[in-house]
Design a protein around this motif. Structure first.
Motif, PDB file in Angstrom:
ATOM      1  N   PHE A   1      -3.001   6.142  -0.463  1.00 36.75           N
ATOM      2  CA  PHE A   1      -3.113   7.258   0.466  1.00 36.75           C
ATOM      3  C   PHE A   1      -2.172   8.386   0.025  1.00 36.75           C
ATOM      4  CE2 PHE A   1      -4.391   3.582   2.956  1.00 36.75           C
ATOM      5  CZ  PHE A   1      -5.556   4.040   3.554  1.00 36.75           C
ATOM      6  N   ALA A   2      -2.724   9.590  -0.070  1.00 38.44           N
ATOM      7  CA  ALA A   2      -1.942  10.734  -0.537  1.00 38.44           C
ATOM      8  C   ALA A   2      -2.166  11.935   0.382  1.00 38.44           C
ATOM      9  CB  ALA A   2      -2.345  11.097  -1.967  1.00 38.44           C
ATOM     10  N   ARG A   3      -1.207  12.847   0.335  1.00 40.32           N
ATOM     11  CA  ARG A   3      -1.272  14.075   1.134  1.00 40.32           C
ATOM     12  C   ARG A   3      -1.508  13.744   2.617  1.00 40.32           C
ATOM     13  NH1 ARG A   3       1.232  16.828  -2.051  1.00 40.32           N
ATOM     14  NH2 ARG A   3       0.379  18.512  -3.323  1.00 40.32           N
TER      15      ARG A   3
ATOM     16  N   VAL B   1       0.856  -1.192   0.000  1.00 42.67           N
ATOM     17  CA  VAL B   1       0.000   0.000   0.000  1.00 42.67           C
ATOM     18  C   VAL B   1       0.885   1.233   0.000  1.00 42.67           C
ATOM     19  CG1 VAL B   1      -1.764   1.306   1.253  1.00 42.67           C
ATOM     20  CG2 VAL B   1      -1.832  -1.204   1.244  1.00 42.67           C
ATOM     21  N   MET B   2       0.633   2.134  -0.955  1.00 42.47           N
ATOM     22  CA  MET B   2       1.388   3.378  -1.004  1.00 42.47           C
ATOM     23  C   MET B   2       0.733   4.409  -0.093  1.00 42.47           C
ATOM     24  SD  MET B   2       2.267   5.919  -4.218  1.00 42.47           S
ATOM     25  CE  MET B   2       3.390   4.776  -5.000  1.00 42.47           C
ATOM     26  N   ILE B   3       1.536   5.008   0.760  1.00 41.98           N
ATOM     27  CA  ILE B   3       1.054   6.055   1.652  1.00 41.98           C
ATOM     28  C   ILE B   3       2.087   7.169   1.601  1.00 41.98           C
ATOM     29  CG2 ILE B   3       2.005   4.762   3.614  1.00 41.98           C
ATOM     30  CD1 ILE B   3      -0.145   6.060   5.348  1.00 41.98           C
ATOM     31  N   THR B   4       1.725   8.286   1.009  1.00 43.35           N
ATOM     32  CA  THR B   4       2.709   9.295   0.654  1.00 43.35           C
ATOM     33  C   THR B   4       2.171  10.700   0.874  1.00 43.35           C
ATOM     34  OG1 THR B   4       4.039  10.140  -1.197  1.00 43.35           O
ATOM     35  CG2 THR B   4       1.911   9.197  -1.744  1.00 43.35           C
ATOM     36  N   GLY B   5       3.076  11.633   0.945  1.00 43.18           N
ATOM     37  CA  GLY B   5       2.692  13.041   1.047  1.00 43.18           C
ATOM     38  C   GLY B   5       2.472  13.682  -0.302  1.00 43.18           C
ATOM     39  N   ASP B   6       2.720  12.941  -1.385  1.00 38.16           N
ATOM     40  CA  ASP B   6       2.544  13.492  -2.728  1.00 38.16           C
ATOM     41  C   ASP B   6       1.070  13.745  -3.037  1.00 38.16           C
ATOM     42  OD1 ASP B   6       5.220  13.516  -3.271  1.00 38.16           O
ATOM     43  OD2 ASP B   6       5.234  11.610  -4.349  1.00 38.16           O
ATOM     44  N   TYR B   7       0.846  14.545  -4.063  1.00 36.65           N
ATOM     45  CA  TYR B   7      -0.496  14.805  -4.574  1.00 36.65           C
ATOM     46  C   TYR B   7      -1.102  13.487  -5.056  1.00 36.65           C
ATOM     47  CZ  TYR B   7      -4.092  17.255  -7.329  1.00 36.65           C
ATOM     48  OH  TYR B   7      -5.276  17.725  -7.857  1.00 36.65           O
TER      49      TYR B   7
END
Length: 527
Positions: free
Chosen positions: A227-229, A175-181
Motif C-alpha cells: 500500500f502506497a500514498r 504488509v507495507m503501508i506507507t505514504g511513499d510513492y
C-alpha cells in the motif's frame, strides 16, 4: 503485521543520492545546501522566512515563503506527480519557459526511474509572490515554476531482511503501508525481501478509497500487496479489514497520523527515538531503538516465555502423580501409607522450587520461530501438556516412588501376602525411599522438560546453569532432611545407604531417555 517505513529504515541517514532536472544553478544550490556545501545559517539570514504552509498528507507538499531581493517568494516541495500538476513553467538555464507535455513526461519518467532505485523523490518548485495577495494555499500553490527533482535514499537497516525472513518462517505476514510513492515502496520492499512474488500488487490510497470492504478483504487474503500514498484513514481501513478476518494485527508507526491505526491494532508499536508523543501514547509498545528487528526478537522471547511456562507446569504437574499414587495404593490395597503429608510438602515447597525456576530461564528452543502463531483460543493447560505430565512422565515417577518403598520391605524379608509394618525403622526407611525416589526422578524430569520436541543434547545438556543449580539445591535439601536428626523426626524419615541411593538413581536416566525417545518419535512423525 502492518508497517510503514518505521523500523525498517535507520533514522537520520538520508540524502545519499540526488537526481536533478530543471535549472542546474538553482537545483545545485539546493543539493549543496542539503549536503552541507552551503552555510545553512547564512542562507537563512539571506532569505529570511516570512511564513510557512506546513506539510499535509492530503496535499502531499509544503511551502516556505521567504524574502528574496526584497520580494516574497514561495518555495514548494512535495510529491512530484502532485506538485507537477501545479506547475505551468520550468526554469532552464536561467530562463523561465513554458512546461510542455513532453517535458512533463520526461520529468515523470525520471521520477519513476529514481523511485525504482529506492529513492524518495521530491519535486522542487518556486513562485514569486505579491505582499498584497497574502500567503494562503489557494494563492501560493499555483502557477508554480519547476526547478528539479531531489532523490533521497534511506538504505534499509542491514538486519531487516533477516528479520523479515524470520517473520515469514514464523507464519507472520508483513504488509507495507506507507505514504511513499508506489515504486519507491516496492523497491524498498524488494530490498528487504518483504515480497515473495516478482510483481506484487501496488495499491494506492486513491484505489483503496474506491474499494468496498469485501473487495479489500479478498485482496488481503489472496494477493501480496504493498500500500502506497495512503492517508491515516486508509491505514485504519486496512487494520479494520485484517481484524474482520480474525487476524491478530500489529502496527508500527512513528507519526501523529499513525496514532489512529496504532490504537485500533491489537498491538500498536511506536518508535521511541523519532516517534511523536501522540504515537507513543496510542501504542501498546515502544521500541527504544526504532529497529524492526527488535520486534522479531521480542516475538521470539515471547514464544520462549510461553514455552517455558508450559515446561514449568509440566515439571510441577508430573510430580503430582507420584504424590497421589501412594494414597490410592494405601486406600485400595491396605498397605502402609508410602508417603506422608509432610513429605509431600517437602517436595512441593522445597526440592521442586529451584529446578522449576531454572526451567523458566530456559533460552528459546531451536525451531521456535519455525512454528505458526498459536490460535487465540489455545489454552496454556492443553491436552498434550496434561497427557505428557499425568499419563507419561508422572506414572514413571510413581513407579520409581513405589519401587523404592517396596524395595526396603523386600530387603527386610517381606514377601507378598505378609503383613507390612506401618511403623518403626522399616516403615520410616521405606517412606524415605518413596520421597527420595520422587527427587531422583524429578532430576531426570527437569532435563526432560527443558525441550518440548528437540533433543536436550541439541540445546546443550549443561547449558542452563540455573537448572544445574536447582539440581544441586534439591539434592542438598533432601540429604539435609534425611540425615539431620531433628528434621528426620519432623518429616518421618530415616537414613538410607549407597545401595538404596543407587537403586533410586537408576530411574533417573531411564525417565530421561524414555522421554528423549518420545521426542524422537514426535519429530520423525511430523517431519
Amino acid at each position: 503485521m502492518l508497517c510503514n517505513n518505521a523500523g525498517l529504515l535507520p533514522p537520520g541517514t538520508e540524502r545519499e543520492r540526488w537526481g536533478i532536472l530543471g535549472d542546474p544553478t538553482e537545483a545545485a544550490l539546493l543539493v549543496m545546501a542539503a549536503k552541507g556545501g552551503v552555510d545553512i545559517e547564512e542562507r537563512r539570514n539571506a532569505l529570511p522566512r516570512l511564513g510557512q504552509l506546513p506539510f499535509e498528507a492530503v496535499r502531499k507538499r509544503m511551502a516556505s515563503i521567504n524574502l528574496s531581493d526584497g520580494k516574497p517568494r514561495a518555495y514548494v516541495k512535495g510529491a512530484p506527480r502532485e506538485i507537477l500538476d501545479l506547475c505551468t513553467h520550468i526554469l532552464t538555464n536561467g530562463k523561465v519557459e513554458s512546461l510542455t507535455d513532453p517535458l512533463r513526461e520526461m520529468i515523470l519518467s525520471k521520477n519513476d526511474s529514481m523511485a525504482k532505485d529506492g529513492l524518495r523523490v521530491l519535486g522542487i518548485t518556486y513562485r514569486p509572490l505579491d505582499f498584497s495577495e497574502g500567503f494562503t494555499i489557494e494563492n501560493t500553490e499555483k502557477d508554480l515554476i519547476f526547478l528539479g527533482l531531489v532523490g533521497m535514499m534511506d538504505p534499509p537497516r542491514p538486519e531487516v531482511p533477516k528479520a523479515i525472513e524470520l517473520c515469514h518462517r514464523a507464519g507472520i505476514r508483513v504488509v507495507m503501508i506507507t505514504g511513499d510513492y508506489g515504486l519507491t515502496a516496492l523497491s524498498i520492499a524488494k530490498k528487504i525481501r518483504l515480497t515473495k512474488t516478482v510483481n506484487p500488487k501496488i495499491v494506492t490510497g486513491n484505489e483503496l478509497s474506491e474499494m468496498d470492504d469485501e473487495v479489500l478483504r479478498k485482496l488481503l487474503r489472496e494477493e501480496e500487496v504493498v500500500f502506497a500514498r495512503v492517508s491515516p484513514e486508509h491505514k485504519m481501513r486496512v487494520v479494520t479489514a485484517f481484524k474482520d478476518m480474525d487476524e491478530i494485527v500489529a502496527v508500527t508507526g512513528d507519526g501523529v497520523n499513525d496514532a489512529p491505526a496504532l490504537k485500533k491494532a491489537d498491538i500498536g508499536v511506536a518508535m521511541g527515538i523519532r516517534g511523536s508523543d501522540v504515537a507513543k501514547e496510542a501504542a501498546a509498545m515502544i521500541l527504544t531503538d526504532d529497529n524492526f528487528a527488535s520486534i522479531m526478537a521480542a516475538i521470539e522471547e515471547g514464544r520462549a516465555v510461553y514455552a517455558n511456562i508450559k515446561k514449568f507446569v509440566t515439571y510441577i504437574f508430573a510430580s503430582n502423580i507420584p504424590e497421589i499414587v501412594p494414597f490410592i495404593a494405601f486406600a485400595l490395597f491396605k498397605i502402609p501409607l508410602p508417603l506422608t503429608v509432610m513429605q509431600i510438602l517437602a517436595v512441593d515447597l522445597g526440592t521442586d522450587m529451584v529446578p522449576a525456576l531454572g526451567l523458566g530461564a530456559e533460552p528459546p528452543e531451536p525451531g521456535v520461530m519455525d512454528k505458526p502463531p498459536r490460535p487465540m483460543n489455545q489454552r496454556l493447560l492443553d491436552i498434550p501438556l496434561l497427557l505428557r505430565a499425568y499419563c507419561f512422565l508422572g506414572p514413571m515417577e510413581a513407579a520409581a516412588c513405589m519401587a523404592g518403598f517396596f524395595f526396603i520391605y523386600f530387603q527386610y524379608g517381606w514377601v507378598p501376602g505378609m503383613a507390612m509394618p506401618d511403623s518403626g525403622v522399616i516403615y520410616l526407611t521405606a517412606t524415605t525411599m518413596s520421597l527420595a525416589g520422587i527427587v531422583a526422578t524429578q532430576i531426570g524430569n527437569v532435563f526432560a522438560c527443558r525441550t518440548e520436541r528437540e533433543s536436550v543434547f541439541t540445546v546443550g545438556f549443561f547449558k542452563n546453569k540455573l537448572v544445574l543449580l536447582g539440581i544441586v539445591s534439591e539434592l542438598a535439601i533432601i540429604t539435609t532432611l534425611i540425615y539431620t536428626p531433628f528434621l528426620q523426626k519432623i518429616f518421618g524419615l530415616a537414613p538410607i545407604g549407597l545401595k538404596q541411593w543407587g537403586f533410586l538413581f537408576a530411574f533417573t536416566p531411564v525417565l530421561f531417555l524414555v522421554e528423549e525417545g518420545r521426542k524422537w518419535i514426535v519429530r520423525n512423525w511430523h517431519s
